[in-house]
Design a protein around this motif. Structure first.
Motif, short mmCIF file in Angstrom:
data_model
loop_
_atom_site.label_atom_id
_atom_site.label_comp_id
_atom_site.label_asym_id
_atom_site.label_seq_id
_atom_site.Cartn_x
_atom_site.Cartn_y
_atom_site.Cartn_z
N ASP A 124 0.80 -1.39 0.13
CA ASP A 124 0.10 -0.14 -0.08
C ASP A 124 0.76 1.21 -0.10
O ASP A 124 0.57 2.43 -0.51
CB ASP A 124 -0.87 -0.24 1.40
N SER A 135 -10.72 3.33 2.16
CA SER A 135 -11.57 2.81 3.18
C SER A 135 -12.85 2.98 2.93
O SER A 135 -13.31 3.30 1.65
CB SER A 135 -11.25 3.60 4.35
N THR A 183 -14.65 4.93 4.44
CA THR A 183 -15.36 6.27 4.50
C THR A 183 -14.71 7.14 3.74
O THR A 183 -15.06 8.33 3.46
CB THR A 183 -15.04 6.72 6.06
N GLU A 184 -13.52 6.88 2.90
CA GLU A 184 -12.73 7.68 2.01
C GLU A 184 -12.43 6.94 0.81
O GLU A 184 -11.73 5.85 0.95
CB GLU A 184 -11.57 8.34 2.97
N GLY A 212 -13.28 0.69 -0.10
CA GLY A 212 -12.90 -0.15 1.00
C GLY A 212 -12.96 -1.46 0.75
O GLY A 212 -12.16 -2.21 1.61
N ASN A 266 -9.57 -3.59 0.37
CA ASN A 266 -8.86 -3.83 1.37
C ASN A 266 -9.36 -5.13 1.72
O ASN A 266 -8.46 -6.21 2.29
CB ASN A 266 -8.88 -3.20 2.88
#
Length: 471
Positions: A244, A253, A255-256, A289, A292
């Protein structure tokens, strides 16, 4: 009213093999030509899944009626699998089986009610859902336990047998759903059900080979783009944090949205081709997200976390591409020449002498209407599953029985109630009245790449996704 009873042929603790026409009397579909006898198999090493223990907490199975919709509700344990069944007062004689998605790796077995439960009950449909008797990516158990519950519906409820049984499921439950209507399943399952129609959503409808080779290719490519291997398999040198640091200015993520580096953009191009080609909403999915979640599968061997006894995944013969041009650039050729190649064991997933494969195939050999839904930006179970499903169905002469709908969403299994109900209604109308519904072309690259692709069946504009044109 609630009723907690029915066959309890096993306690809530079980150790079993184990990452969407009416209910039959046990006979297979007359239209199936696959032989019933599984071929002799080479000796198989022990599976890790056979050593695992799972349990149902019966106290957590109970569920309440919906406001204004009186029903009979039944819960219990059947052959180690928890279940819920709901029958409305105005039952129309039709049963919908719901197959849940991946439950992770814990020992606790749980049941989901279908996401369109209120619609089903309000329209007079009975539904039933199994926890399955194992966790992990155990599709064989999902098929068998769902079928077993369907076959025991009348005994559990005291109702008449359903006149027709349908099946729907999401994610891994989509794999269960697609596998449940396959000719190979009809020939070899221990519990045989002739479903009238099926609706897999965000499902692994390309089968385990499509999904798990995608996960291997994604994580191998990420590591290789970052110039960090892979150098071995199992891929024990996989280090997501180090990867990463090379690929992202801001790591994605839930949220972002992530901000990729130059190397990250290279991986984005590779994954675009891996996951279904140029299409709307892909970028939101890749930079979200679920990146991940996919990367969390890196470093594993090819046994699907012990569901199989030998390595199933492979990138041998696969061509990594940065764009849709089949001719390889010098950079693409160098990438393909230098990445580690691994080969699957040919005997990793054979038909078993006692029934289905440990990871049931989705061959595109089915004889009932199928309406499938899939998010365009889904990075976990990518849109390429639909393309493989279409090709296999066409190759087996079943293309006219498959309708596919693209939804302009990025998260895995992100559907509105309207989108799910619309798909279900289309499936029912098709099966009952012969009215084939509209769908999307999933194979024509220019069609899929159009900026308005997926608008026809998307009911709501998602945050960060371009709105569709209005009339």
């Amino acid at each position: 009213m609630d009723r907690n009873h029915g066959p309890r042929l096993a306690a809530g603790l079980v150790c079993m093999a184990a990452l969407l026409a009416g209910c039959s009397d046990g006979g297979s579909d007359d239209r199936v030509s696959v032989g019933d006898d599984a071929p002799a198999q080479p000796d198989q090493p022990a599976r890790v899944q056979d050593t695992r223990m799972f349990a149902v907490d019966e106290d957590e199975l109970a569920f309440e009626a919906l406001d204004g919709l009186p029903t009979e509700r039944y819960t219990g344990v059947l052959d180690g699998a928890g279940y819920r069944i709901e029958v409305p007062e105005n039952w129309n004689g039709l049963l919908v089986m719901y197959a849940h998605g991946y439950r992770g790796e814990g020992p606790k077995l749980t049941v989901d009610s279908p996401p369109i439960r209120q619609y089903l009950v309000s329209q007079g449909y009975a539904w039933a859902a199994s926890s399955y008797s194992t966790n992990y990516y155990d599709v064989r158990t999902g098929v068998e336990d769902t079928n077993n519950l369907a076959l025991n519906f009348a005994d559990i409820t005291g109702q008449m047998a359903p006149t027709k049984t349908y099946i729907m499921g999401v994610s891994m439950g989509g794999h269960v759903t697609a596998a449940a209507i396959e000719a190979e399943t009809a020939a070899n399952a221990n519990h045989k059900v002739s479903y009238a129609a099926a609706m897999p959503a965000c499902g692994v409808v390309g089968g385990g080979d499509t999904e798990f080779n995608y996960l291997l290719n994604f994580t191998f490519a990420a590591q290789h783009v970052a110039d960090m291997g892979p150098t071995m398999f199992p891929n024990t040198d996989f280090d997501q944090q180090a990867i990463d640091a090379v690929l992202w200015e801001t790591v994605p993520s839930f949220t972002e949205q992530g901000v990729p580096t130059e190397q990250g953009l290279e991986l984005e191009d590779i994954v675009r081709q891996l996951s279904g080609g140029d299409r709307p909403v892909f970028e939101q999915g890749f930079r979200g997200g679920y990146y991940n979640v996919v990367m969390g599968t890196g470093g594993r061997d090819g046994t699907i976390n012990g569901i199989l006894a030998r390595d199933f995944t492979s990138n041998t013969g696969f061509t990594y591409q940065f764009d849709a041009d089949d001719d390889l650039s010098d950079a693409e050729q160098m990438f393909n020449d230098s990445i580690l190649r691994v080969m699957a064991d040919a005997d990793a997933n054979p038909l078993q002498p006692d029934g289905l494969r440990w990871l049931p195939n989705v061959n595109g050999q089915f004889s009932v209407p199928v309406v499938s839904l899939h998010g365009l930006g889904d990075l976990y179970v990518p849109f390429s599953n639909e393309q493989v499903y279409r090709r296999r169905a066409e190759a087996n002469g079943n293309g006219d029985l498959l309708v596919q709908r693209a939804i302009r969403s990025a998260p895995h299994c992100d559907f509105t109630g309207t989108e799910l109900v619309s798909g279900f209604q289309a499936m029912i109308d098709w099966e009952q009245n012969g009215t084939k519904p509209a769908g999307d072309d999933v194979l024509d690259a220019d069609t899929v790449a159009d900026e308005n692709y997926g608008c026809q069946f998307t009911s709501e504009t998602r945050d960060g996704v371009a709105a569709c044109p209005t009339d």
